[in-house]
Scaffold this motif. Structure first.
Motif, PDB file in Angstrom:
ATOM      1  N   ASP A 211      -8.682 -11.205  -9.755  1.00 20.75           N
ATOM      2  CA  ASP A 211      -8.095  -9.899  -9.491  1.00 20.75           C
ATOM      3  C   ASP A 211      -8.327  -8.928 -10.643  1.00 20.75           C
ATOM      4  OD1 ASP A 211      -4.507 -10.460  -9.828  1.00 20.75           O
ATOM      5  OD2 ASP A 211      -5.823  -9.390 -11.185  1.00 20.75           O
ATOM      6  N   THR A 232     -13.115  -2.276  -6.121  1.00 22.01           N
ATOM      7  CA  THR A 232     -12.542  -3.227  -5.167  1.00 22.01           C
ATOM      8  C   THR A 232     -13.036  -2.993  -3.741  1.00 22.01           C
ATOM      9  OG1 THR A 232     -10.570  -3.149  -6.553  1.00 22.01           O
ATOM     10  CG2 THR A 232     -10.343  -4.223  -4.394  1.00 22.01           C
ATOM     11  N   SER A 235     -12.005  -4.290   2.111  1.00 27.25           N
ATOM     12  CA  SER A 235     -11.216  -5.307   2.818  1.00 27.25           C
ATOM     13  C   SER A 235     -10.149  -5.923   1.921  1.00 27.25           C
ATOM     14  CB  SER A 235     -12.142  -6.406   3.343  1.00 27.25           C
ATOM     15  OG  SER A 235     -12.771  -7.059   2.258  1.00 27.25           O
ATOM     16  N   ARG A 236     -10.320  -5.809   0.616  1.00 21.52           N
ATOM     17  CA  ARG A 236      -9.363  -6.408  -0.321  1.00 21.52           C
ATOM     18  C   ARG A 236      -8.485  -5.358  -0.995  1.00 21.52           C
ATOM     19  NH1 ARG A 236     -10.947 -11.632  -1.753  1.00 21.52           N
ATOM     20  NH2 ARG A 236     -11.633 -12.546   0.177  1.00 21.52           N
ATOM     21  N   ARG A 237      -8.649  -4.117  -0.569  1.00 21.99           N
ATOM     22  CA  ARG A 237      -8.076  -3.053  -1.384  1.00 21.99           C
ATOM     23  C   ARG A 237      -6.561  -2.949  -1.227  1.00 21.99           C
ATOM     24  NH1 ARG A 237     -11.628   2.329  -2.236  1.00 21.99           N
ATOM     25  NH2 ARG A 237     -12.939   0.832  -3.335  1.00 21.99           N
ATOM     26  N   GLY A 238      -6.056  -3.088  -0.029  1.00 23.95           N
ATOM     27  CA  GLY A 238      -4.610  -2.915   0.153  1.00 23.95           C
ATOM     28  C   GLY A 238      -4.190  -1.566  -0.355  1.00 23.95           C
ATOM     29  N   ASP A 239      -3.317  -1.549  -1.356  1.00 25.95           N
ATOM     30  CA  ASP A 239      -2.856  -0.292  -1.945  1.00 25.95           C
ATOM     31  C   ASP A 239      -3.623  -0.087  -3.256  1.00 25.95           C
ATOM     32  OD1 ASP A 239      -1.522   1.761  -3.221  1.00 25.95           O
ATOM     33  OD2 ASP A 239       0.460   1.096  -2.543  1.00 25.95           O
ATOM     34  N   PHE A 240      -4.722   0.672  -3.175  1.00 23.47           N
ATOM     35  CA  PHE A 240      -5.597   0.814  -4.355  1.00 23.47           C
ATOM     36  C   PHE A 240      -4.849   1.518  -5.487  1.00 23.47           C
ATOM     37  CE2 PHE A 240     -10.076   2.287  -5.889  1.00 23.47           C
ATOM     38  CZ  PHE A 240     -10.229   1.121  -6.624  1.00 23.47           C
ATOM     39  N   HIS A 242      -1.739   1.332  -6.201  1.00 19.03           N
ATOM     40  CA  HIS A 242      -0.878   0.350  -6.860  1.00 19.03           C
ATOM     41  C   HIS A 242      -1.709  -0.541  -7.791  1.00 19.03           C
ATOM     42  CE1 HIS A 242       2.814  -2.164  -7.076  1.00 19.03           C
ATOM     43  NE2 HIS A 242       1.904  -3.056  -7.475  1.00 19.03           N
ATOM     44  N   ILE A 243      -2.893  -0.954  -7.309  1.00 15.77           N
ATOM     45  CA  ILE A 243      -3.747  -1.819  -8.142  1.00 15.77           C
ATOM     46  C   ILE A 243      -4.114  -1.095  -9.448  1.00 15.77           C
ATOM     47  CG2 ILE A 243      -6.032  -2.908  -8.286  1.00 15.77           C
ATOM     48  CD1 ILE A 243      -5.852  -3.400  -5.244  1.00 15.77           C
TER      49      ILE A 243
END
Ligand SMILES: O=P(O)(O)OC[C@H]1O[C@H](OP(=O)(O)OP(=O)(O)O)[C@H](O)[C@@H]1O
Length: 385
Positions: A211, A232, A235-240, A242-243
């Motif tokens: 990660d 990122t 498909s793996r980003r979710g809440d970019f 937040h990342i």
């Protein structure tokens, strides 16, 4: 052989539509070659929807040495209607050049317009153009130059850098890290650090195997790091957002508050607005390189001193003004303009000689000033993004 029309072919007017060759033949046959005035226009009347004018240096290169006079608004001008260029001379002198002329202006203006939208979405961020991979390699320098006109700080393309006299930016793709393997990210970053010239920023790509927070901290502990780049996968980003905030927090927490955070991958104005306060800079590709070209047309508006045009177009040579609040005003040449209006046409070519000078930075300043003045890219016109 690549399927590329050569620069020489373009310069000699052979990069044209067949009907222009046939028109020149017909006029020759009939012994007609009127002196005309033609204008390049996207919209006849100003409509409040602005675009950035670019591609003028290539247009000047194309028309140089022809027996024509050309006036144009300066590069970087935001226009919302009315002519952006006026060509004057014997019609057969420049007829065959219309196709390439419109192509140069239309494509570059479309790219510069989206670049400016991105710039306005992230006014204080570092912005790099990463989109050369999406377009035909023969137009990469046009894309990168137009991104600069739209306010970008730099670009990634090496050959464009040579043509434009700028150092290309960029550090490493995932391929470098993958060539080392899982658990060997440190070796990849160290190899980059050892091999890169002194002035190259040390920016590690930190999303390949584990990660983003884990790889960012490891990179910061491994080399004297300037920044991390998070690319990122969607498909793996979710809440970019937040990342990115989590990476920033954990870098700060570990004492690496001097390490900057850059983002890339599928970004446009909406994402830049979302991330601009938590990231330091962005790589933007397809949103800029894949911009829709502006729909310019070249139309004859005067023949042997007499106003003449096809239906739906406005006959007669025109003057273009910008009022103090940025509105464009199109008037028949010679009509009185309001006292505070600034005339926009400048001489580009006089009797075949290019008399204008081109400065990409000045064009970018003009685009940003105009954008501020008319509120372009403020987020209110999100439907245009
Ligand atoms: O998405 P755009 O805005 O068009 O920008 C271009 C993208 O191209 C690269 O991604 P890619 O996954 O190809 O990088 P890689 O070769 O390192 O995997 C770069 O890292 C950007 O994400």
């Amino acid at each position: 052989m690549f399927d590329i029309v050569s620069a020489e072919t373009i310069r000699e007017g052979a990069a044209t539509d067949a009907y222009f060759d046939r028109t020149v033949a017909a006029l020759d046959h009939a012994g007609r070659d009127p002196h005309v005035v033609a204008e390049v226009t996207a919209d006849q009347f100003p409509d409040g929807e602005f675009e950035v004018f670019a591609g003028l240096e290539d247009a000047a290169e194309l028309l140089a040495d022809l027996a024509v006079d050309v006036d144009a608004v300066p590069e970087g001008t935001l226009f919302d209607g009315g002519p952006v260029m006026r060509v004057e001379g014997r019609y057969t002198e420049f007829a065959r050049f219309e196709t390439a002329l419109l192509g140069f202006l239309s494509h570059a203006s479309g790219v510069a317009t989206n670049a400016l939208r991105a710039r306005r979405a992230a006014p204080d961020s570092s912005l790099l153009s990463f989109g050369a991979r999406h377009v035909h390699p023969a137009i990469a320098a046009m894309v990168e130059r137009s991104a600069l006109v739209g306010g970008f700080d730099g670009f990634s393309h090496v050959a464009a850098g040579e043509l434009l006299g700028r150092e290309p930016s960029g550090t490493m793709p995932h391929a470098l890290v993958i060539c080392f393997g899982p658990g060997e990210q440190e070796a990849a970053w160290e190899a980059f650090d050892a091999a890169a010239p002194e002035g190259t920023p040390r920016i590690a790509l930190c999303d390949t195997y584990t990660d983003e927070t884990d790889e960012s901290l490891r990179a910061a502990e491994t080399i004297d790091l300037d920044g991390v780049r998070l690319d990122t996968t969607g498909s793996r980003r979710g809440d970019f957002r937040h990342i990115v905030r989590e990476v920033r927090w954990k870098l700060d927490d570990a004492g690496h508050d001097d390490v900057e955070v850059f983002c890339s991958g599928g970004l446009g104005p909406e994402e830049l607005r979302e991330l601009r306060d938590v990231a330091d800079g962005f790589g933007v590709g397809g949103y800029v390189s894949n911009a829709t070209p502006v729909d310019f047309a070249l139309d004859i508006v005067e023949v042997e001193g007499e106003s003449r045009a096809k239906r739906g177009k406005l006959p007669g040579r025109k003057a273009v003004y910008r009022s103090a609040d940025g509105e464009h005003l199109v008037l028949p040449e010679g009509d009185d303009a309001p006292a505070d209006a600034e005339s926009l046409f400048e001489p580009l070519i006089r009797d075949g000689e290019v008399v204008a000078e081109f400065d990409v930075d000045a064009a970018a300043d003009r685009a940003l000033d105009d954008a501020e003045r008319v509120g372009f890219g403020s987020g209110d016109d999100a439907e245009n993004e």
